[in-house]
Design an enzyme around this catalytic site. Structure first.
Site, PDB file in Angstrom:
ATOM      1  CG  HIS A  88      -4.784   1.713   0.622  1.00  0.00           C
ATOM      2  ND1 HIS A  88      -3.880   0.515   1.022  1.00  0.00           N
ATOM      3  CD2 HIS A  88      -4.636   1.586  -0.855  1.00  0.00           C
ATOM      4  CE1 HIS A  88      -3.348   0.199  -0.049  1.00  0.00           C
ATOM      5  NE2 HIS A  88      -3.856   0.515  -1.141  1.00  0.00           N
ATOM      6  CE1 TYR A 143      -7.748  -2.712  -2.877  1.00  0.00           C
ATOM      7  CE2 TYR A 143      -6.214  -2.633  -1.186  1.00  0.00           C
ATOM      8  CZ  TYR A 143      -6.426  -3.360  -2.000  1.00  0.00           C
ATOM      9  OH  TYR A 143      -5.929  -4.512  -2.340  1.00  0.00           O
ATOM     10  CG  ASP A 193      -0.716   0.414  -2.560  1.00  0.00           C
ATOM     11  OD1 ASP A 193      -1.364   1.228  -3.442  1.00  0.00           O
ATOM     12  OD2 ASP A 193      -1.234  -0.786  -1.968  1.00  0.00           O
ATOM     13  CD  GLU A 208       5.247  -7.109   1.009  1.00  0.00           C
ATOM     14  OE1 GLU A 208       5.324  -7.564  -0.145  1.00  0.00           O
ATOM     15  OE2 GLU A 208       5.675  -7.121   1.914  1.00  0.00           O
ATOM     16  CD  GLU A 247       0.260  -2.462  -5.243  1.00  0.00           C
ATOM     17  OE1 GLU A 247      -0.504  -3.195  -4.588  1.00  0.00           O
ATOM     18  OE2 GLU A 247       0.953  -1.494  -4.513  1.00  0.00           O
ATOM     19  NE  ARG A 254      -6.641  -6.937  -0.907  1.00  0.00           N
ATOM     20  CZ  ARG A 254      -7.388  -7.569  -1.587  1.00  0.00           C
ATOM     21  NH1 ARG A 254      -8.301  -8.457  -1.422  1.00  0.00           N
ATOM     22  NH2 ARG A 254      -7.566  -7.207  -3.024  1.00  0.00           N
ATOM     23  CG  ASP A 281       2.495  -0.677   1.352  1.00  0.00           C
ATOM     24  OD1 ASP A 281       2.998  -0.928   0.375  1.00  0.00           O
ATOM     25  OD2 ASP A 281       1.710  -1.102   1.816  1.00  0.00           O
TER      26      ASP A 281
END
Length: 816
Positions: free
Chosen positions: A328, A283, A82, A86, A9, A285, A84
């Site tokens: 993360h 990371y 990632d 999303e 990403e 976020r 998850d």
DNA sequence: CAGTGAGCGAGCTTCCGCTTGACTT
């Protein structure tokens, strides 16, 4: 050409990973989502089983084209977004838009960016998890339906361009409700008593357990102490400990950076992003508090080297909040051995905070010793209590101490030191006893960071959206971040010294606020409206309950379209009902009767903000006045409102034109001959007089003349002016401003030069919004093509249905 | 820059979550 294409990403991540993989691997970034619902309109067919219509986001065309080319050339494409919801959806959208062939596509995930983790991921690929993707589609579509069906109702019933959404509307509600708690809060006072005892050459402070409601009660108590003796009745020593806070997540980083460094949440994220991009931190976020094994091991080593082995205490932290998706790690330094980094001041300070928090989380508890002494009073049953706290072993406190939202909390903690040496049964010499009047405090207003904390607790919003959400609700003017001055408040102090009681009044400042979030009038009106008609969406548990359903979809136990069906049908029914039947909402409130006209006086919001109005809305003649910046729709009184109607004032004539005083958006001004002249803070617009007005007008003229370089009056274009501005000379045509090249002397320019220059700049930057540009409407985009539409529409009947009853009512004719 | 508070009308506005630049002022 590389045999393998890996897509992640973020570009920073891509760069790191490329280093771990051989030359057969090309690692690229998708820059987040590449495809989304079509930007305009619902883009969801609610009659066709909620079929979503996607498009490649305009700003992603370039990336997608590049990835498409690379994917074609590669033998295998590895989707490494990632883990998850999303992230899974990003992989799916990539597979769709790049038209990836399932056999040559692998989905991989890893939880930490290390070589072994990535190599392991490559060995254990899987397929795209369609259930997880569907959960994301449900989330995405639901948010679109809520946002794009609610917002238009607000445009219709309250004001154009407003917005509503699952996250933002609840965020505003929190602030509105807190404000009302503050408004309704009744402060009460009590008298708190403390004593200073002399122990050897030290003083010891002790507090009385009880407090007194009245001054008389406090005075009576001090009277009793006059001839009393004070004895240590019990002495208690207890061990205690303190544990370090978990490593940073996005939300806790925002909170601590706000408390310790005074950063807004946005600033925190911008600075963290820079640290991340330069490889200094992981990371930023994330909602995970987890540290990789590698990091835990490294922390151990760093602590051992810097502080000694007795300071090591390795810990694994778990997430408590349910919504956490843990794609993360926690936010930590990439290289824990670097306790400082170079860079800008903000970067260094934020890094320092992150380093300390991470290291502290792997350090030993602090060990304390808490001493409590009770001091009996011979003349009464009340007792004083003295407390001392000594740190026996500092542990993690050596590097880091978490701050608290409660003001003054931190100082109180650090003030508690060791008690002087006393024995049980010892009689103490009293120096002074004071009773101080203290007031209860209303609940604290939210700061940006404490609002983020609350949202996270409620499971509303994600790490990537906290900062944007906070910005949105301020951009929409639902909420403002402000400082407010406090007001002085008197309080009583009684002091007993020897056998003398003295009484005095002191003053303190109260109610001052710094960088707090306040709801605006429109924020309150919108919140009340949504609460009334859409209580389910506004419920603090709404997100949590739909999240549960998304989870069920992700587990493959529910169909996502079915879930949307169940949500949408009743929701859409409410939308239609509200659209048809609800009244326009303006927060209208009757505040009293105008003594001059005998008419009702109302407060409400209008197009340009809150106003007060004399007369009914359907009266022929009404009078209006805007509220001032410090006034609120909900709290303005009749008296305040009457003050507002004292403006505008005509204060006299100058050069044959009248001078009118009023208060506008930017404060008080004098209007004279179509020119506005600001009234400085030192003057009161209510009492300013003619002579002073003339003085201000002349001063303004002088200042204007000084900034004028040249105006083409003779040429008949007094709207074309060369002026000295804050950033040097510039060209103004009407209300539009243009740059002048540094090499040109503005005094030498002709009218023609100026016009050419302006035209050239308009041409070069057609996107810049210049204040003017309202000449002819001829340049609009293809107006002819759109003219066709109206004939087909006929909305007249719908309009007539509205409020027919009142229309013909005889207009009230009140004689003045 | 600022005064208004509504009106025949046309067309626009808007969501949440992933990610990073690129126009000036």
């Amino acid at each position: 050409m590389a045999k393998n294409l890996v897509i992640v990403e973020s570009p920073a991540k891509a760069k790191t990973i490329e280093g771990f993989l051989g030359k057969d691997f090309l690692v690229k970034s998708s820059f987040g989502h590449v495809r989304d619902l079509v930007k305009k309109g619902l883009a969801v067919d609610t009659e066709k089983n909620f079929e979503p219509y996607y498009e490649v986001s305009p700003d992603k065309e370039k990336v997608v084209n590049e990835l498409r080319k690379l994917a074609k050339a590669a033998e295998i494409v590895w989707l490494a977004t990632d883990e998850d919801r999303e992230g899974e959806a990003i992989s799916w959208h990539l597979a769709e838009t790049l038209k990836l062939n399932e056999d040559d596509t692998r989905r991989i995930v890893f939880h930490e960016i290390t070589k072994p983790a990535i190599l392991k991921a490559i060995e254990t690929p899987r397929k795209i998890d369609r259930h997880l993707v569907d959960a994301q589609q449900a989330r995405r579509v639901l948010d679109r339906l809520v946002g794009f069906e609610l917002s238009p109702i607000l445009w219709k019933k309250i004001k154009p361009s407003l917005s509503a959404g699952r996250v933002q509307s609840v965020a505003v509600r929190l602030i509105v409700e807190r404000e009302r708690e503050v408004m309704n809060f009744k402060s009460v006072s009590a008298y708190k008593v403390s004593a200073l005892f002399q122990v050897g050459n030290q003083q010891m402070k002790a507090e009385l357990r009880q407090s007194f409601d009245t001054l008389e009660g406090a005075r009576a108590f001090l009277e009793k102490c006059k001839n009393a003796s004070f004895t240590v009745s019990t002495l208690d020593v207890k061990p205690g400990k303190r544990t370090p806070a978990a490593p940073f997540t996005t939300s806790t980083l925002q909170q601590e950076a706000s408390r310790k460094l005074g950063f807004s949440v946005k600033r925190t994220m911008v600075v963290a992003q820079r640290l991340y991009e330069s490889g200094k931190i992981t990371y930023m976020r994330t909602d995970s508090v987890n540290l990789s094994e590698l990091a835990v091991g490294k922390a151990k080593q760093v602590i051992s080297e810097n502080f000694g082995d007795q300071y090591i205490h390795s810990r694994q932290y778990r997430n408590k909040s349910k919504g956490a998706q843990e794609a993360h790690e926690a936010i930590r330094p990439t290289y824990l051995e670097n306790n400082v980094v170079d860079g800008e001041r903000d970067e260094m300070r934020l890094y320092d905070l992150i380093w300390k928090r991470t290291i502290a989380s792997q350090m030993a508890d602090a060990e304390l010793e808490k001493t409590t002494a009770q001091i009996a009073i011979s003349t009464t049953t009340e007792t004083f209590v003295a407390q001392g706290e000594v740190i026996k072993f500092d542990g993690f406190l050596k590097v880091y101490m978490e701050s608290s939202d409660e003001e003054g909390d931190e100082t109180e903690k650090t003030q508690e030191g060791m008690l002087p040496p006393i024995r049980q049964g010892e009689t103490l010499a009293m120096n002074t006893i004071t009773a101080v009047q203290r007031f209860t405090h209303h609940p604290s207003r939210y700061t940006e960071a404490s609002l983020v904390k609350k949202l996270e607790e409620l499971g509303i919003g994600r790490p990537s959206t906290y900062a944007p959400t906070i910005s949105t609700i301020q951009d929409r003017a639902y909420v403002v971040k402000e400082d407010r001055d406090g007001r002085p408040r008197g309080y009583d102090v009684l002091t007993l010294k020897a056998t003398q009681i003295t009484e005095e009044k002191r003053s303190e400042n109260t109610g001052a606020e710094k960088s707090k979030l306040f709801p605006t009038d429109i924020g309150m009106v919108v919140t009340d409206f949504l609460q009334q008609y859409f209580p389910k969406i506004m419920d603090y548990n709404f997100t949590a309950s739909v999240e549960e359903e998304f989870d069920t979809i992700a587990e493959g136990k529910m169909n996502w379209r079915k879930m949307l069906e169940n949500f949408y049908r009743p929701f859409h029914h409410d939308v239609e009902q509200t659209s048809e039947n609800s009244e326009r909402a303006s927060g209208e409130r009757l505040i009293g009767v105008d003594p001059n006209t005998g008419k009702n006086m109302y407060a409400r919001v209008g197009r340009y903000g809150a106003l007060v109005q004399i007369g009914e809305s359907d009266d022929e003649i009404k009078k209006f006045a805007s509220l001032r910046k410090d006034q609120r729709l909900e709290t303005i009184t009749l008296e305040d409102a009457l003050e507002l109607f004292k403006l505008p004032r005509i204060i006299g004539e100058f050069e044959g034109k009248e001078m009118k005083v009023n208060i506008g958006r930017f404060g008080p001004y004098i209007l004279h001959n179509n020119n506005f002249v600001s009234i400085p803070k030192t003057d009161d617009p209510m009492s300013i007089e003619m002579d002073r007005g003339v003085e201000l007008i002349l001063a303004k003229r002088k200042a204007d003349a000084e900034k004028e370089i040249k105006v083409f009056r003779e040429e008949g274009r007094d709207d074309v002016r060369l002026l000295n501005g804050r950033w040097g000379p510039y060209l103004a045509i009407g209300k539009a401003n243009y740059k002048i090249p540094k090499t040109t002397d503005p005094a030498t320019l002709t009218l023609q030069d100026c016009l050419t220059m302006a035209a050239a700049q308009d041409e070069a930057n057609p996107n810049i919004k210049r204040a003017a540009a309202k000449k002819a409407g001829a340049t609009k985009k293809e107006p002819a093509a759109k003219k066709k539409a109206p004939a087909a529409k006929k909305k007249a009947p719908a309009k007539k249905a509205k409020a027919p009853a009142k229309k013909k009512a005889p207009a009230k004719k009140t004689e003045k």
